[in-house]
Design an enzyme around this catalytic site. Structure first.
Site, PDB file in Angstrom:
ATOM      1  CG  LEU A 173       7.179   3.315 -14.806  1.00  0.00           C
ATOM      2  CD1 LEU A 173       5.969   3.397 -15.741  1.00  0.00           C
ATOM      3  CD2 LEU A 173       6.995   2.138 -13.837  1.00  0.00           C
ATOM      4  CG  HIS A 194      -2.741  -0.810   4.351  1.00  0.00           C
ATOM      5  ND1 HIS A 194      -3.630  -0.455   3.364  1.00  0.00           N
ATOM      6  CD2 HIS A 194      -3.294  -0.386   5.519  1.00  0.00           C
ATOM      7  CE1 HIS A 194      -4.680   0.158   3.922  1.00  0.00           C
ATOM      8  NE2 HIS A 194      -4.500   0.201   5.216  1.00  0.00           N
ATOM      9  CD1 TRP A 243      -4.370  13.849   5.930  1.00  0.00           C
ATOM     10  CD2 TRP A 243      -3.021  12.855   7.409  1.00  0.00           C
ATOM     11  NE1 TRP A 243      -3.074  14.010   5.502  1.00  0.00           N
ATOM     12  CE2 TRP A 243      -2.229  13.415   6.386  1.00  0.00           C
ATOM     13  CE3 TRP A 243      -2.386  12.170   8.452  1.00  0.00           C
ATOM     14  CZ2 TRP A 243      -0.835  13.316   6.370  1.00  0.00           C
ATOM     15  CZ3 TRP A 243      -1.005  12.069   8.431  1.00  0.00           C
ATOM     16  CH2 TRP A 243      -0.242  12.629   7.406  1.00  0.00           C
ATOM     17  CG  ASP A 254     -10.834   0.996  -2.183  1.00  0.00           C
ATOM     18  OD1 ASP A 254     -10.364   0.873  -1.034  1.00  0.00           O
ATOM     19  OD2 ASP A 254     -11.995   1.357  -2.397  1.00  0.00           O
TER      20      ASP A 254
HETATM   21  C1  FPP Z   1      -7.098   1.588   0.249  1.00  0.00           C
HETATM   22  O1  FPP Z   1      -7.570   0.391   0.800  1.00  0.00           O
HETATM   23  C2  FPP Z   1      -5.638   1.631   0.326  1.00  0.00           C
HETATM   24  C3  FPP Z   1      -4.905   2.608   0.925  1.00  0.00           C
HETATM   25  C4  FPP Z   1      -5.519   3.770   1.577  1.00  0.00           C
HETATM   26  C5  FPP Z   1      -3.453   2.524   1.001  1.00  0.00           C
HETATM   27  C6  FPP Z   1      -2.783   2.004  -0.232  1.00  0.00           C
HETATM   28  C7  FPP Z   1      -1.342   1.908   0.007  1.00  0.00           C
HETATM   29  C8  FPP Z   1      -0.560   0.883  -0.378  1.00  0.00           C
HETATM   30  C9  FPP Z   1      -1.026  -0.297  -1.124  1.00  0.00           C
HETATM   31  C10 FPP Z   1       0.897   0.963  -0.098  1.00  0.00           C
HETATM   32  C11 FPP Z   1       1.541   1.632  -1.285  1.00  0.00           C
HETATM   33  C12 FPP Z   1       2.981   1.647  -1.126  1.00  0.00           C
HETATM   34  C13 FPP Z   1       3.813   2.289  -1.974  1.00  0.00           C
HETATM   35  C14 FPP Z   1       5.254   2.212  -1.717  1.00  0.00           C
HETATM   36  C15 FPP Z   1       3.327   3.068  -3.134  1.00  0.00           C
HETATM   37  P1  FPP Z   1      -8.561   0.455   2.044  1.00  0.00           P
HETATM   38  O2  FPP Z   1      -7.746   0.412   3.286  1.00  0.00           O
HETATM   39  O3  FPP Z   1      -9.454   1.644   1.916  1.00  0.00           O
HETATM   40  O4  FPP Z   1      -9.361  -0.857   1.860  1.00  0.00           O
HETATM   41  P2  FPP Z   1     -10.896  -1.108   2.246  1.00  0.00           P
HETATM   42  O5  FPP Z   1     -11.712  -0.228   1.336  1.00  0.00           O
HETATM   43  O6  FPP Z   1     -11.072  -2.552   1.937  1.00  0.00           O
HETATM   44  O7  FPP Z   1     -11.050  -0.786   3.690  1.00  0.00           O
END
Ligand code: FPP
Length: 261
Positions: free
Chosen positions: A142, A48, A80, A31
């Protein structure tokens, strides 16, 4: 290696076998990407993208340390609800990251597994998930589990539905259903339960992640935003884990005695 058997018998990471020094299975809610980007006046997708680099760092760290399973919450069933543009960019990022990384993961002996309701995604991503799983199925390093369109309540519900169908078909009786049987129908079947759960970004909640499996997991929360989470921050989480006494309902004295036995 028992943890990677294809059998549907669940393998537990519970004592007395485990000495508690290193988790066998680490599960992470990554997060803070959006806030990281906002702090830099960048679009959320930049956060991201930076998060993908951290995924690489943590996968490498787990492989190097001999951690057997890493589960990452990459897209929840609730994600979503985000603006459509962010969802599309996030799905594209997942696809391109997988396209770029799968061969490398395979060469490093990493086994990929995806959990979640995948039919909601586009055909390209669905095919990518299946081909990556097929390609890496026999790897013994892993196991990297990526949760996509995953929700803990959905997981438990679909397991209950599967068992209900077996009852309807007369294959089992309702009274035959126990926790072990439920586990065989949950997405993580055949893998040990997470020993350590990490959530970055400052929030202290589970957010419908592995609801069933986190029952005895050690929880670790850090304010560090995911794009800033690095090998050192991961070591801090591991150090916190190794300092804890896991009792699984027993007394502290019993745990100490079992260690000495
Ligand atoms: C939450 O941060 C993060 C996500 C919903 C997406 C996480 C995905 C990745 C890091 C890419 C992963 C890739 C692979 C290949 C596994 P947020 O957007 O909710 O952050 P915020 O709380 O600061 O708004």
């Amino acid at each position: 290696m028992a943890f990677f058997s294809k059998s549907t018998t669940p393998v537990k990471s519970q004592p007395p076998e485990q000495d508690g020094a290193l988790p066998v299975h680490v599960a992470i809610i990554m997060d803070g990407n959006g806030r990281w980007a906002k702090q830099r006046y960048l679009p959320r997708i930049a956060g991201h993208r930076a998060g993908v680099d951290v995924v690489r760092t943590i996968v490498e760290a787990c492989a190097a340390k001999g951690i057997r399973v890493l589960t990452l919450f990459a897209f929840s069933s609730e994600n979503w609800r985000r603006p459509e543009a962010e969802v599309n960019l996030l799905v594209d990022l997942l696809l391109t990251s997988l396209q770029r990384e799968v061969e490398k993961l395979h060469k490093n002996g990493i086994r990929l597994r995806f959990i979640g309701e995948r039919s909601a995604f586009n055909a390209k991503l669905i095919e990518m998930m299946s081909s990556a799983e097929r390609l890496t199925a026999d790897n013994t390093g892993l196991t990297l589990v990526i949760a996509l369109n995953y929700g803990g309540r959905w997981d438990v519900t679909q397991a209950a539905q599967q068992l209900a169908r077996r009852v309807e078909a007369g294959e089992i009786r309702a009274d035959d259903i126990d926790a072990a049987m439920m586990e065989t129908r949950l997405c993580l079947h055949g893998l040990p339960e997470p020993d350590l759960f990490i959530r970055t970004g400052g929030e202290q909640r589970i957010s419908n992640f592995l609801l069933w499996h986190l029952s005895y997991t050690e929880l670790y929360f850090t304010a560090i935003l995911w794009p800033d989470f690095d090998a050192r921050a991961f070591d801090d989480a591991l150090a916190s884990f190794s300092s804890r006494q896991r009792r699984f309902g027993r007394t502290g004295d019993q745990v100490e005695q079992a260690k000495g036995a």
